[in-house]
Scaffold this motif. Structure first.
Motif, short mmCIF file in Angstrom:
data_model
loop_
_atom_site.label_atom_id
_atom_site.label_comp_id
_atom_site.label_asym_id
_atom_site.label_seq_id
_atom_site.Cartn_x
_atom_site.Cartn_y
_atom_site.Cartn_z
N THR A 2 0.63 -1.13 -0.12
CA THR A 2 0.05 0.08 -0.03
C THR A 2 0.76 1.27 -0.21
N ALA A 3 0.34 2.20 -0.58
CA ALA A 3 0.97 3.60 -0.66
C ALA A 3 0.81 4.35 0.82
N PRO A 4 1.57 5.32 0.98
CA PRO A 4 1.72 5.95 2.26
C PRO A 4 0.51 6.72 2.56
N SER A 5 -0.19 7.02 3.65
CA SER A 5 -1.33 7.49 4.07
C SER A 5 -1.25 9.09 3.92
N ASP A 6 -2.15 10.02 4.00
CA ASP A 6 -2.13 11.05 3.81
C ASP A 6 -1.78 11.68 5.04
N PHE A 7 -0.89 12.63 4.91
CA PHE A 7 -0.43 13.32 6.43
C PHE A 7 -1.22 13.81 7.22
N LYS A 8 -2.32 14.72 6.54
CA LYS A 8 -3.21 15.35 7.41
C LYS A 8 -4.03 14.57 8.56
N ALA A 9 -4.20 13.36 7.83
CA ALA A 9 -5.09 12.49 8.63
C ALA A 9 -4.48 11.79 9.70
N MET A 10 -3.19 11.96 10.04
CA MET A 10 -2.33 11.04 10.77
C MET A 10 -1.71 12.06 12.18
N ASP A 11 -2.67 12.89 12.69
CA ASP A 11 -2.02 13.45 13.71
C ASP A 11 -2.11 12.78 14.96
N ARG A 12 -1.47 13.41 16.13
CA ARG A 12 -1.57 12.42 17.52
C ARG A 12 -3.00 12.50 18.09
N PHE A 13 -3.97 13.20 17.58
CA PHE A 13 -5.03 12.98 18.27
C PHE A 13 -6.18 11.73 17.63
N ALA A 14 -5.65 11.17 16.39
CA ALA A 14 -6.22 10.17 15.81
C ALA A 14 -6.75 9.02 16.68
N ASN A 15 -7.57 8.02 16.24
CA ASN A 15 -8.03 7.00 17.18
C ASN A 15 -6.79 5.99 17.54
N LYS A 16 -6.62 5.38 18.80
CA LYS A 16 -5.74 4.78 19.25
C LYS A 16 -5.22 3.54 18.42
#
Length: 277
Positions: A2-16
């Protein structure tokens, strides 16, 4: 793959990411970097357990304590000090202290880089290697510095969570052990996060300082003399950090993407939206 995911969706406040994460290091249980990692890990897992050496164990690689008993000091229900090496801490944590399967081991955040020849001696990475050997994904995290009294911890604090999330999304042929090094710059000056290769030749000499104690018996201090200037290949960990990129390398298998590929895509534009500490 798989290709890398979008940076904006991966901040520290995302789901566990997982249920249980085990933390350790080689600087010792009271180290500043480990304290930062303990705070960051709460955003990654429902349960965070810290099992670390009572003393500084730098340079102990994957060494185990086999001829003396290990003692464990409980500081609270989630933090434990061990009278042994980082590798000891991982095994005691996995097999006894943590009440259930561990999904991820994070080792660090080390005070100083683990690049070049130092990778082979690092207790930070030794702990990660042991975890991966026993089937638990592991990531070693190290913050480089130029002056020991001025360490840019905000770099590792800002980017650790998004890197960990990205690495666990990669498709790995076997349980990964990954080495992550943050360059010696403030978080806002980081120019990228890139896959890299290891390097050799950074240790120029071994220093053996022979001394005499008050009872006329010899004792020794060991140290390395480092010279990173001679490591110039662009794809190496050291050269990657010179470009102010966070250097990422898998230690027990090939990187999932080619050397130089961004771990986080479109980093230069997307980092503007990061919540810097």
């Amino acid at each position: 793959m798989t290709a890398p995911s979008d940076f904006k969706a991966m901040d520290r406040f995302a789901n566990k990411l997982c249920q249980r994460v085990l933390l350790t290091n080689d600087d010792g249980i009271h180290a500043v970097g480990l304290n930062h990692l303990f705070g960051l890990a709460a955003a990654l897992a429902d349960e965070v357990y810290l099992v670390a050496p009572e003393q500084d164990c730098s340079g102990q690689a994957q060494s185990l304590t086999l001829h003396t008993p290990l003692r464990v000091q409980a500081y609270d229900t989630h933090r434990y000090g061990v009278s042994g090496t980082p590798a000891d801490c991982v095994l005691v944590g996995l097999k006894d202290i943590v009440p259930g399967p561990v999904d991820l081991v994070l080792s660090g955040i080390n005070r100083g880089a683990n690049v070049g020849d130092a990778v082979n001696f690092s207790g930070t990475l030794g702990a990660a290697k042991v975890a991966a050997q026993f089937g638990v994904p592991a990531i070693g995290l190290s913050q480089a510095f130029k002056h020991p009294e001025h360490i840019f911890w905000d770099n590792a604090i800002t980017f650790t969570a998004i890197i960990v999330r990205q690495l666990l999304q990669c498709q790995w042929p076997k349980t990964p052990c990954v080495n992550v090094n943050f360059p010696a710059v403030p978080a806002q000056q980081v120019e990228g996060i890139s896959w890299c290769e290891g390097s050799e030749g950074s240790i120029r000499n071994v220093l053996v300082d022979k001394r005499m104690d008050p009872r006329n018996r010899h004792y020794y201090w060991l140290d390395f003399e480092h010279d990173y200037k001679q490591v110039t290949a662009a794809e190496t960990d050291i050269a990657t950090m010179r470009r102010r990129h966070i250097a990422v390398q898998c230690l027990n298998q090939a990187n999932p993407f080619a050397t130089g590929i961004a771990v986080i895509p479109d980093f230069a534009n997307s980092k503007k939206e990061m919540p810097y500490d």
